[in-house]
Design a protein around this motif. Structure first.
Motif, PDB file in Angstrom:
ATOM      1  N   LEU A  39      37.033 -12.647 -36.411  1.00  0.00           N
ATOM      2  CA  LEU A  39      37.548 -11.297 -36.166  1.00  0.00           C
ATOM      3  C   LEU A  39      38.950 -11.128 -36.753  1.00  0.00           C
ATOM      4  O   LEU A  39      39.272 -10.073 -37.309  1.00  0.00           O
ATOM      5  CB  LEU A  39      37.570 -11.006 -34.662  1.00  0.00           C
ATOM      6  N   LEU A  40      39.783 -12.165 -36.625  1.00  0.00           N
ATOM      7  CA  LEU A  40      41.116 -12.097 -37.235  1.00  0.00           C
ATOM      8  C   LEU A  40      41.005 -11.980 -38.751  1.00  0.00           C
ATOM      9  O   LEU A  40      41.687 -11.154 -39.375  1.00  0.00           O
ATOM     10  CB  LEU A  40      41.920 -13.346 -36.860  1.00  0.00           C
ATOM     11  N   PHE A  70      38.401 -10.896 -40.606  1.00  0.00           N
ATOM     12  CA  PHE A  70      37.830  -9.625 -41.031  1.00  0.00           C
ATOM     13  C   PHE A  70      38.747  -8.450 -40.696  1.00  0.00           C
ATOM     14  O   PHE A  70      38.743  -7.442 -41.396  1.00  0.00           O
ATOM     15  CB  PHE A  70      36.447  -9.433 -40.398  1.00  0.00           C
ATOM     16  N   GLY A  71      39.535  -8.582 -39.632  1.00  0.00           N
ATOM     17  CA  GLY A  71      40.488  -7.525 -39.302  1.00  0.00           C
ATOM     18  C   GLY A  71      41.601  -7.422 -40.335  1.00  0.00           C
ATOM     19  O   GLY A  71      41.935  -6.341 -40.822  1.00  0.00           O
ATOM     20  N   ILE A  72      42.179  -8.577 -40.711  1.00  0.00           N
ATOM     21  CA  ILE A  72      43.273  -8.588 -41.682  1.00  0.00           C
ATOM     22  C   ILE A  72      42.774  -8.149 -43.062  1.00  0.00           C
ATOM     23  O   ILE A  72      43.401  -7.329 -43.736  1.00  0.00           O
ATOM     24  CB  ILE A  72      43.908  -9.997 -41.763  1.00  0.00           C
ATOM     25  N   GLY A 101      40.168  -6.377 -43.677  1.00  0.00           N
ATOM     26  CA  GLY A 101      39.807  -4.961 -43.638  1.00  0.00           C
ATOM     27  C   GLY A 101      41.008  -4.094 -43.989  1.00  0.00           C
ATOM     28  O   GLY A 101      40.880  -3.108 -44.733  1.00  0.00           O
ATOM     29  N   PHE A 102      42.173  -4.490 -43.491  1.00  0.00           N
ATOM     30  CA  PHE A 102      43.412  -3.754 -43.811  1.00  0.00           C
ATOM     31  C   PHE A 102      43.768  -3.926 -45.287  1.00  0.00           C
ATOM     32  O   PHE A 102      44.099  -2.954 -45.977  1.00  0.00           O
ATOM     33  CB  PHE A 102      44.556  -4.258 -42.930  1.00  0.00           C
ATOM     34  N   HIS A 162      35.434 -11.436 -47.133  1.00  0.00           N
ATOM     35  CA  HIS A 162      35.105 -10.297 -46.265  1.00  0.00           C
ATOM     36  C   HIS A 162      33.848  -9.592 -46.762  1.00  0.00           C
ATOM     37  O   HIS A 162      32.971  -9.223 -45.971  1.00  0.00           O
ATOM     38  CB  HIS A 162      36.284  -9.322 -46.250  1.00  0.00           C
ATOM     39  N   THR A 180      29.397 -11.531 -32.529  1.00  0.00           N
ATOM     40  CA  THR A 180      30.137 -10.292 -32.283  1.00  0.00           C
ATOM     41  C   THR A 180      29.300  -9.302 -31.482  1.00  0.00           C
ATOM     42  O   THR A 180      29.821  -8.591 -30.607  1.00  0.00           O
ATOM     43  CB  THR A 180      30.572  -9.660 -33.621  1.00  0.00           C
ATOM     44  N   SER A 220      30.286  -7.828 -27.900  1.00  0.00           N
ATOM     45  CA  SER A 220      30.382  -6.389 -27.645  1.00  0.00           C
ATOM     46  C   SER A 220      29.455  -5.940 -26.516  1.00  0.00           C
ATOM     47  O   SER A 220      29.856  -5.155 -25.641  1.00  0.00           O
ATOM     48  CB  SER A 220      30.030  -5.609 -28.929  1.00  0.00           C
TER      49      SER A 220
END
Length: 214
Positions: free
Chosen positions: A32-33, A35-37, A39-40, A153, A173, A177
């Motif tokens: 998640l870290l 894909f989150g970073i 993604g930005f 990613h 994930t 969720s």
């Protein structure tokens, strides 16, 4: 008695959901870290400068190897419609001189050359051998670590093992969720803002898509 039984059942399901929730969160935390970073960084790719580093290598295969390749070309073109892996002796030549692994990669064979595309995360590469004179060249483009992680990613040219990781990560994930949703449901009675917040998480992206994406 019925109330006590209901409380025990609720406590059991809440404990089970929490266990699944924390286990799945632990499994997908680093993903998640990542894909989150990324993604930005993907969303702002045009604003982040990248200077590709290009490395070129040149050489010439020996006459016996070139003769063997020329003898195989017509057969390979007919049997595989011009797409086949490099012969083992050419693979060894490339690996020994340039430390490039071409095993399992499919090259394009024509009358005058063999061309092998070697895409990879964070860059590209290619290998070309001229059957006329035995000249061989290898070029590699490296776009840096940011491009590498962006390609992870997207799953771009990452291979089967990374594809499996993405599938496992996606499943973890989903568990994270769904168990989170049920935990919210069990606590919603004491937290009146639970469902409005969940609703906002659905409505906001839907409205943005309908109003601003055409």
């Amino acid at each position: 008695m019925s109330g006590s039984s209901d409380n025990r059942r609720r406590a059991y399901w809440l404990k089970t959901l929490h266990e699944w929730h924390w286990v799945s969160s632990a499994m997908c935390l680093i993903g998640l870290l990542l894909f989150g970073i990324t993604g930005f960084t993907l969303n702002h790719a045009g604003q982040i400068e990248a200077k590709p580093l290009v490395t070129a290598q040149h050489g010439k295969v020996d006459a016996p190897l070139l003769a063997r390749l020329e003898a195989q070309t017509a057969r390979i073109k007919q049997a595989t419609k011009g797409k086949a892996a490099l012969p083992p002796d050419l693979q060894n030549w490339v690996r020994e001189r340039w430390a490039v692994d071409t095993a399992g990669k499919e090259a394009e064979w024509s009358d005058d050359e063999i061309y092998l595309s070697l895409p990879r995360p964070g860059g590209d590469a290619w290998l070309r051998l001229s059957l006329a004179d035995g000249e061989i060249e290898y070029e590699r483009t490296d776009r840096g670590w940011l491009s590498y992680f962006n390609d992870l990613h997207k799953g771009r040219n990452t291979g089967q093992a990374w594809s499996w990781f993405i599938d496992i990560f996606a499943a973890a994930t989903l568990v994270f969720s769904i168990t989170g949703l049920f935990i919210l449901k069990m606590h919603a009675g004491n937290r009146p803002f639970t469902w409005p917040m969940v609703g906002m998480g659905f409505v906001i992206p839907v409205l943005l898509a309908l109003l601003f994406i055409h």
